[in-house]
Design a protein around this motif. Structure first.
Motif, PDB file in Angstrom:
ATOM      1  N   UNK A 191      91.601  79.223  38.095  1.00  0.00           N
ATOM      2  CA  UNK A 191      92.176  80.575  38.058  1.00  0.00           C
ATOM      3  C   UNK A 191      91.085  81.629  37.896  1.00  0.00           C
ATOM      4  N   UNK A 192      90.143  81.367  36.998  1.00  0.00           N
ATOM      5  CA  UNK A 192      89.042  82.324  36.817  1.00  0.00           C
ATOM      6  C   UNK A 192      88.203  82.444  38.086  1.00  0.00           C
ATOM      7  N   UNK A 193      88.000  81.323  38.787  1.00  0.00           N
ATOM      8  CA  UNK A 193      87.251  81.372  40.036  1.00  0.00           C
ATOM      9  C   UNK A 193      87.952  82.215  41.082  1.00  0.00           C
ATOM     10  N   UNK A 194      89.263  82.016  41.218  1.00  0.00           N
ATOM     11  CA  UNK A 194      90.023  82.835  42.165  1.00  0.00           C
ATOM     12  C   UNK A 194      89.987  84.313  41.769  1.00  0.00           C
ATOM     13  N   UNK A 195      90.122  84.559  40.474  1.00  0.00           N
ATOM     14  CA  UNK A 195      90.080  85.942  39.998  1.00  0.00           C
ATOM     15  C   UNK A 195      88.726  86.580  40.269  1.00  0.00           C
ATOM     16  N   UNK A 196      87.644  85.823  40.064  1.00  0.00           N
ATOM     17  CA  UNK A 196      86.309  86.357  40.314  1.00  0.00           C
ATOM     18  C   UNK A 196      86.084  86.665  41.780  1.00  0.00           C
ATOM     19  N   UNK A 197      86.505  85.749  42.659  1.00  0.00           N
ATOM     20  CA  UNK A 197      86.328  85.991  44.094  1.00  0.00           C
ATOM     21  C   UNK A 197      87.173  87.168  44.570  1.00  0.00           C
ATOM     22  N   UNK A 198      88.398  87.270  44.050  1.00  0.00           N
ATOM     23  CA  UNK A 198      89.253  88.394  44.427  1.00  0.00           C
ATOM     24  C   UNK A 198      88.645  89.717  43.957  1.00  0.00           C
ATOM     25  N   UNK A 199      88.127  89.704  42.722  1.00  0.00           N
ATOM     26  CA  UNK A 199      87.500  90.917  42.210  1.00  0.00           C
ATOM     27  C   UNK A 199      86.256  91.290  42.997  1.00  0.00           C
ATOM     28  N   UNK A 200      85.494  90.284  43.435  1.00  0.00           N
ATOM     29  CA  UNK A 200      84.283  90.548  44.210  1.00  0.00           C
ATOM     30  C   UNK A 200      84.630  91.181  45.557  1.00  0.00           C
TER      31      UNK A 200
END
Length: 379
Positions: free
Chosen positions: A186-195
């Protein structure tokens, strides 16, 4: 009316105009660029501290789900758990908060620089006028802001829809594995989305920064009349400049009269010209002019010279040439060395004759090139 006035502003803003605008808090700013930098800084901090954030999350879960028998019967259990969870949460959010705070402070320096204006903090009740507000909405700047908002909405919406479609299988898998794996995914998806969100916002912010700089320069443009008025104000009125010039001349004459007693000789053209010369062979390469004047000022120079017993040598051509060629405080030109040397030699011989009571020498009649007299040849 405002558009017509803006069309008349064809001149680039002066430094004074830009400085006054800055003092009022009117500097180019791009909220989109600042927002993009904050988002990118936060995402970068989240990605770089992802592993540590996972450890803090696990610690929070442990605090809430595991207790010893003694801890259950202890009276301070809720407070201890709350403070422990707060400490772990601070470990998660502190790096992100620090990165976003630095980005928020650094963003304005990229466009307009840091600026604090007390005048910008003063309330302006005319901004509450609804009619003026409607006018701003339909003005060029309002239309540009509306276009930017629609563009941001479209681009970010398209990007998020594309992300949801491409990452849907990964999002569905987050709840099927272990808790740790799900949180990490979830954190990985959130980081990529934020990027991706930050990059999209950064592209919009870059275009907006160029527009804000252009719009600020356009709003600060000046009419030709404003430019002339500012130049007149900075230079001063002709009356004031004349008064300053008069004061400067008076001060220059006062200093000249104070230096006059140091002269060795005053070369005169009986009534019109007077030039005082000083020469010290130990300190000067050539004689220099320490005072000069015509008409009334020449008469004052002769009076001061007489009161200090400075020899007066009548040499009309030389007096006019010295007046025309040499400024006060300057050495005489080489073309007048011979003529001036004759005058100084005469002064030295005159002093010797007076000291020894002998017949004084004949005054010299130095020859001077008429071209050196300039406009005073016929005076």
């Amino acid at each position: 009316m405002a558009d017509q006035e803006q069309e008349d502003r064809t001149e680039q803003p002066s430094e004074k105009r830009l400085r006054e605008a800055r003092e009022k808090g009117d500097v180019p700013r791009s909220r989109d660029l600042s927002g993009a930098m904050v988002v990118l800084a936060g995402v970068a901090a989240l990605i770089s501290t992802g592993h540590d954030a996972m450890e803090h999350v696990r610690s929070i879960y442990r605090l809430g789900l595991s207790y010893s028998r003694d801890a259950l019967f202890a009276g301070n259990l809720p407070g201890r758990v709350w403070f422990g969870a707060l400490h772990e949460a601070l470990g998660i959010f502190t790096p992100i908060a620090a990165a976003t705070l630095l980005a928020a402070l650094a963003a304005p320096t990229l466009l307009g620089g840091l600026n604090f204006s007390a005048e910008a903090l003063q309330p302006k009740f005319e901004r509450l006028d609804p009619i003026a507000g409607l006018g701003k909405i339909f003005a060029m700047r309002g239309l540009v802001e509306l276009g930017k908002s629609l563009l941001k909405l479209a681009l970010i919406g398209i990007a998020l829809i594309a992300l949801i479609r491409n990452w849907q299988p990964e999002m569905m898998q987050t709840g099927r594995g272990s808790v740790g794996a799900g949180i990490a995914q979830s954190l990985g998806l959130l980081g990529r989305a934020g990027l991706i969100f930050g990059v999209m916002l950064g592209l919009i912010g870059g275009v907006d920064a160029l527009w804000q700089r252009f719009d600020h320069n356009r709003r600060q443009r000046m009419t030709k009349q404003e430019l002339r008025d500012e130049h007149k104000e900075s230079e001063g009125s002709p009356e004031m400049k004349g008064r300053i010039r008069q004061v400067q001349i008076q001060m220059s004459r006062r200093r000249m009269m104070q230096e006059l007693p140091k002269a060795d000789v005053v070369v005169v053209n009986p009534t019109h010209f007077a030039v005082a010369l000083q020469y010290d062979d130990g300190r000067m390469r050539a004689p220099k002019v320490i005072a000069k004047g015509v008409d009334v000022l020449a008469m004052q120079i002769r009076q001061v010279a007489g009161s200090h017993r400075i020899p007066l040598v009548e040499a009309p051509p030389l007096a006019r040439a010295l007046y025309a060629t040499t400024d006060i405080g300057r050495e005489v030109p080489a073309s007048l060395y011979v003529a001036v040397a004759q005058v100084l030699a005469y002064v030295y011989q005159l002093k010797q004759a007076v000291a020894h009571g002998v017949t004084p020498p004949e005054p010299p009649r130095p020859e001077v090139d008429p071209d050196l007299m300039g406009p005073y040849r016929d005076n």
